[in-house]
Design an enzyme around this catalytic site. Structure first.
Site, PDB file in Angstrom:
ATOM      1  CG  HIS A  55       3.876   8.684   2.701  1.00  0.00           C
ATOM      2  ND1 HIS A  55       4.206   9.175   1.454  1.00  0.00           N
ATOM      3  CD2 HIS A  55       3.983   7.331   2.603  1.00  0.00           C
ATOM      4  CE1 HIS A  55       4.497   8.169   0.645  1.00  0.00           C
ATOM      5  NE2 HIS A  55       4.363   7.043   1.320  1.00  0.00           N
ATOM      6  CG  HIS A  85       4.547  -1.580  -1.228  1.00  0.00           C
ATOM      7  ND1 HIS A  85       5.486  -1.954  -0.298  1.00  0.00           N
ATOM      8  CD2 HIS A  85       4.679  -0.236  -1.353  1.00  0.00           C
ATOM      9  CE1 HIS A  85       6.156  -0.887   0.120  1.00  0.00           C
ATOM     10  NE2 HIS A  85       5.694   0.171  -0.521  1.00  0.00           N
TER      11      HIS A  85
END
Length: 313
Positions: free
Chosen positions: A117, A181
């Protein structure tokens, strides 16, 4: 030669229906990404160069390259994303590899690259498909310690820019990853033997295994929203500092950035900003580049500081 730069955060959670913590944030991000997609459509590039990471779906510790270019590539099926081949111009990819070798970059090549992804999300969101345009897929190791230094990443991007400067093409250059993140990605040195083996031995996980891994990420995101769980929350200050330097074009300033700082403040996934640095370094070798911050917002339910920076020469 005309060049378009798009650096954007990706979060696989943006492909799910996790509940929004702040009304309108998701729609605003997708609206700006749609504007980027329209800009790509209007620009109609001859080549898209994607600098992206991997999340132990295509590259493993069994043999982990620092950099890799694919002469052919296929998308993996993580997060139920559509799989299929990318349209990679083989001879151009080989020529790029040979050029980089002449610039003292002994990178890996793959005649069957698996891209997850980190590369497929921007292709789907910006072009609607994996094979709509010719794509040069460029992997940068961002997840597996030891990683390349930011100085080396910048120089790698510059060398690719030098190669592209000799081509009479319209090009879209994409950096996919970051910002701050801290997803629950296993760390080799902290993992039990069975998990460590999954990070080391190259394999194609079953759909059940993918679903179990992805369910764990969704649970971690929900815990993060509640102020619980193991994930470090995204840092707006770190993101803003990075974006200010990045948009100003002072890419050399990132040479001093350390993995220790990133792990402590921005989280394990923030190492992916290496893709932004490489992409911008490549684009800047192709002419005067004007960059602009189009979007930034913390999206805790996506675990990520979401940002979009665009540029044109």
């Amino acid at each position: 030669m005309a060049v378009q730069l798009i650096c954007c955060s990706h979060s696989p959670l943006m492909t799910t229906d996790v509940e929004e913590t702040e009304t309108g944030v998701h729609a605003s991000f997708f609206s700006e990404l749609d504007s980027c997609a329209e800009a790509v459509k209007q620009f109609d590039p001859d080549l898209i160069v994607v600098f992206g990471p991997d999340h132990f779906n295509g590259f493993f510790y069994e043999l982990m390259p620092t950099f890799c270019i694919g002469t052919a590539a296929v998308g993996t099926k993580d997060w139920h994303l559509e799989s299929g081949p990318l349209r990679v111009p083989r001879e151009l990819a080989l020529a790029c590899i040979r050029f980089l070798q002449s610039r003292d970059f002994d990178l890996a090549l793959s005649h069957d690259m698996k891209v997850d992804h980190g590369i497929t999300i921007p292709l789907f969101k910006l072009t609607g498909a994996l094979n709509r345009y010719n794509v040069l897929p460029v992997f940068i190791n961002c997840a597996a310690d030891p990683r390349p230094s930011f100085r080396r990443v910048r120089m790698f991007g510059e060398a690719i820019g030098e190669f592209l400067a000799g081509k009479d093409m319209k090009m879209t250059i994409v950096g996919s990853g970051g910002l701050s993140h801290d997803p629950p990605t296993p760390r080799l040195e902290l993992s039990p033997p069975d998990i460590a083996q999954r990070l080391i031995k190259k394999q194609t996980p079953t759909q059940e295994e993918l679903d179990a891994r992805e369910s764990r990420v969704v649970r971690a995101a929900r815990e993060l929203v509640r102020g619980k769980g193991p994930c470090l929350p995204p840092s707006e200050q770190w993101d803003r500092d990075f974006l200010t330097t990045f948009v100003s074009g002072r890419l050399n300033d990132f040479d001093r950035m350390s993995d220790t700082e990133i792990d402590r403040v921005a989280g394990f996934g923030a190492h992916e900003v290496r893709t932004w640095v490489a992409a911008a370094a490549a684009a800047r070798k192709l002419g005067g580049l004007h960059t602009e911050l189009k979007y930034y917002h913390l999206v805790p339910e996506w675990i990520t500081g979401m940002g979009i920076v665009v540029g044109r020469t």
